[in-house]
Enzyme design. Sequence first.
Site, PDB file in Angstrom:
ATOM      1  N   ASP A  69       1.395  -7.860   2.093  1.00  0.00           N
ATOM      2  CA  ASP A  69       1.489  -6.404   1.917  1.00  0.00           C
ATOM      3  C   ASP A  69       2.943  -5.974   1.728  1.00  0.00           C
ATOM      4  OD1 ASP A  69       0.972  -3.718   1.830  1.00  0.00           O
ATOM      5  OD2 ASP A  69      -0.239  -3.669   3.645  1.00  0.00           O
TER       6      ASP A  69
ATOM      7  N   SER B 139       4.108   2.084   8.344  1.00  0.00           N
ATOM      8  CA  SER B 139       3.820   1.132   7.273  1.00  0.00           C
ATOM      9  C   SER B 139       5.094   0.848   6.488  1.00  0.00           C
ATOM     10  CB  SER B 139       2.755   1.698   6.334  1.00  0.00           C
ATOM     11  OG  SER B 139       1.506   1.760   6.966  1.00  0.00           O
TER      12      SER B 139
ATOM     13  N   HIS C 188       0.820  -1.213   0.000  1.00  0.00           N
ATOM     14  CA  HIS C 188       0.000   0.000   0.000  1.00  0.00           C
ATOM     15  C   HIS C 188       0.852   1.260   0.000  1.00  0.00           C
ATOM     16  CE1 HIS C 188       0.294  -0.394   4.513  1.00  0.00           C
ATOM     17  NE2 HIS C 188       0.290   0.917   4.449  1.00  0.00           N
TER      18      HIS C 188
END
Length: 712
Positions: free
Chosen positions: A219, A647, A86
Site C-alpha cells: 500500500d 494512512s 489508497h
Amino acid sequence: MKKFLLSLFMFLTVINTQLKADEGMWLPYSLSNQSLYEMQQLGCQLTPEQIFNLNQPSLKDAIVQFANGCTGELISPNGLLLTNHHCGLGYVQALASVEHDYLTDGFWALDMKEELSCDGLYVSFLSYVEDVTEQVLEGVTSKEDREYIINENAKALIKERKGDRDVRVEIVPFYNGNQFIMFEYDVYRDVRLAACPPWGIGKYGADTDNWTWPRHKGDFCIFRVYTSPDGRPAKYSEDNVPMKSKHYLPINIKGIEQGDYAMIMGYPGSTDRYSTSRTISNIINEEGPAIIDCRTTKLNEYRKHMDADQEVFIKYASKQASVSNYWKYYIGQVKQLQRNRVYDRRLLQEYQFGVWVYSNESRKAEYGKIFDEVEVKWDILDDIMKPMTYLREAGWNGGEAISFSRRFKYINDLLKEKASKEEVAKVAEAMNASVDGFFKDYDMALDKDVTTALLNLIYKDIDRYVPSMITEIGDENNGDFTAWVNEAFEKSIFVSQERVEKWLANPKKLDKDPIFALTMNIIEMYNDVVIPLYFEASEAGDEAERLYIKGLKEMQADRNFYPDANFTMRLTYGTVEPYKGADAVNYNYVTTMDGVMAKYKPGNWEFDIPQDVRDLYEARDYGRYADENGDLIVNFITTNDITGGNSGSPVINGKGELIGLAFDGNWEAMSGDLSFENKVQRTICMDARYLLWCIEKVGKAQNIIDEMTVIE
C-alpha cells in the site's frame, strides 16, 4: 441520576481498564515527562528536539498532510514523498485511461522528467504552533454567546497571524472546546506522481482484506514536491524544481523483531474517546446500520457495472474505494463496539463520575445536570439519525446526477431573484470549469441504477422525515423508482455534458428539471426540518459534553490525558507485537510473500497478481530485502494508536529511521476510534523491505532507490 441507578450488577462485571502505554495520540510539541519516559523505556533514542523543533530541522519537517487528509513523509533530499496507495489512488485514477492504465499496470518515472503533475494535489508542512485558549475564550461569559465570541476571536487571531502571507492558519478546538491551539502551515501546490505499483500490489486484497489481519498489501504511492527556483511554495510550472528537503527519513532495511520500538507521526482524523454511553448506543443502533445499508446498496450497483467494463472500472475505482472503505469500517465498528462491551464500560465511567460529583457540593453545582442535558440531546438524535443519514448517504449525496445538480442551486436562486444577466453569466462561466471534471469520470448507466436503488431504499426503509417527492413517486409506483428515474434521466440536463454546457451558455430556471427538483426537495427536508432538530440537540447537550470532559480531567488528575484526534499532527508510540484475535486464534506479527501467493486468484479483481511479480516469487529473487530465512516480509503489526488520516504515516524506529508505512487497523479493534482496545488493537504496516523490493525489482526504478538513504 437515573442512569446511575441502572442494574448495579452490570457495573460489577465490567473491568475498568487503565490507560496503557501504547494508547494515545500525543501532541509532539508538548510531550509529558511520563510519555518521554515510556518512549525511552520502549527503545526511543531521540530527544524531544529531534522529534519536534520549530527552529531547527526535526522529524516534524519530514511529515506532511495531503489535500485529502492522509499523511505522507519525505524520504529523499529532493522532495521525494511517500504515502499509501489508497491515498494517492484518486490522483492516479485522474491520470489513467484505457490507453495508459496506471491503475492496473502501475506507473514508474525512471527520470524526474517523466513525473506527472497531479491536478488539485497539495501538501502542507506544519511551521508554527501556539496555544491560544486564553485569547479565544476572552469575553465568553455564558453558553449562549460562547460559540459566537469564540468564532469572532478566532477569526481575528487568524487574520492577525496570517497577514498578507500565503500560508494556511487555523485554530482548532481540543477536549470538546476546553482548549484551543493555532496551527500555521506552508502549502505546496506542485506535487507530481513519481511511482505507483500495479493494482495487484497496491490494492491487493481490496474489500475482502480491508480492516483485517493478516494482510499482504503493498500500500504505497510515491510523489515529489516541487518549489519555485528560490525554494518557495508555488503552483505548477515547468520552471519549478524539486524541493530541497529540510529533513527526510533514512530507510532502514535491517528488519524488525518482536518488541522493537515503533513510533508513528501523522495527522489522525477523528476519534471520540471521551464520549458518553449515549453516543455509543446511537452508533450501534442508528447511525452505523444506516450507513451500512446505504453504502451496501451503492456498492452493489458499482460492482455490477465495474466488473462488466474496464473503462467504467477506471472511472469508478477511486469512488468505489472511498465508499467501500467506511462501509466496511462501520460494519466492523458496530460489531466490535458490542463485542468489546464499550457501552457497558462507558456506563461504568459515568457511574464513577456521578459518585465523584455528588460527593462534593461545589462539583454538584458545576456538573450535576450534565447527564440530564446529555439525555435530552441524544433523545432527539436517536429520532433523527437514521433519516438524516439516509437523506445524506442515499439522498443528496447518493446518485451522482443528484449530487452534481446541488452545485447549481446558487445560480438558480439568482435567476429566481431576477439578478442581472451579467451577474448570472459571470457565475455560469465560473461553473464551466467543474463540468469537464464531473463528466470525465461519469457513467450514466451506472448512475441510473445507483439512483434507482437508493431512492427505492429511502422509500422502503425510513418512515419519517421522507421528502414529499419521494413519498409521492413511491406511492404512485408501488415503491419502484425505475420508471421515474428512466424518464428523469431522459429529461434532465445533469446527465449530459452537452446539455449542461448548453444550459450554462443561456441559463434558465431549473425548477422543472426532474433531477434538480428532487434534489431541492431532499435538501429542503434535510435543511428545513432535520438539521434544525440536530441544532436543537446540540444546543441541549454540547455544553454538557464539554463539561463532562473537563470534569473527567479533574476527577482523574493523575492521568496522562491526550486529546481526541482532529487532523492535527500527533505522535504515537508502541512496539512490534503479535496478538490473540479470538479463542485459539493467534496471529504472528509479520506476513510474507508466501502468504501473498497463497491468496492468488487469477483474474480476480482483488487477488490477481502481475506476471512479473509471480516470476520474481518463483525465482525467490528478493535480493538484499530477504530476511535471514530467505523470506520477503510484506506487512507487520505494531501496538500503535492510529486512525483515519494516519494512512501513509511513517513507522519510525528508535533512531528516527523509517521501517514501514502505516496503512490500516485490525478487525478486532474496529471500536478503536471510540475506545482503545489494549489487548487487540494493532496498526497494520507495510515493511520497508517490501517497499524497496517493489521499487527496485518490480518497477525497475533504480533511480528512485538511488535517491534514498538506505541503511542495511
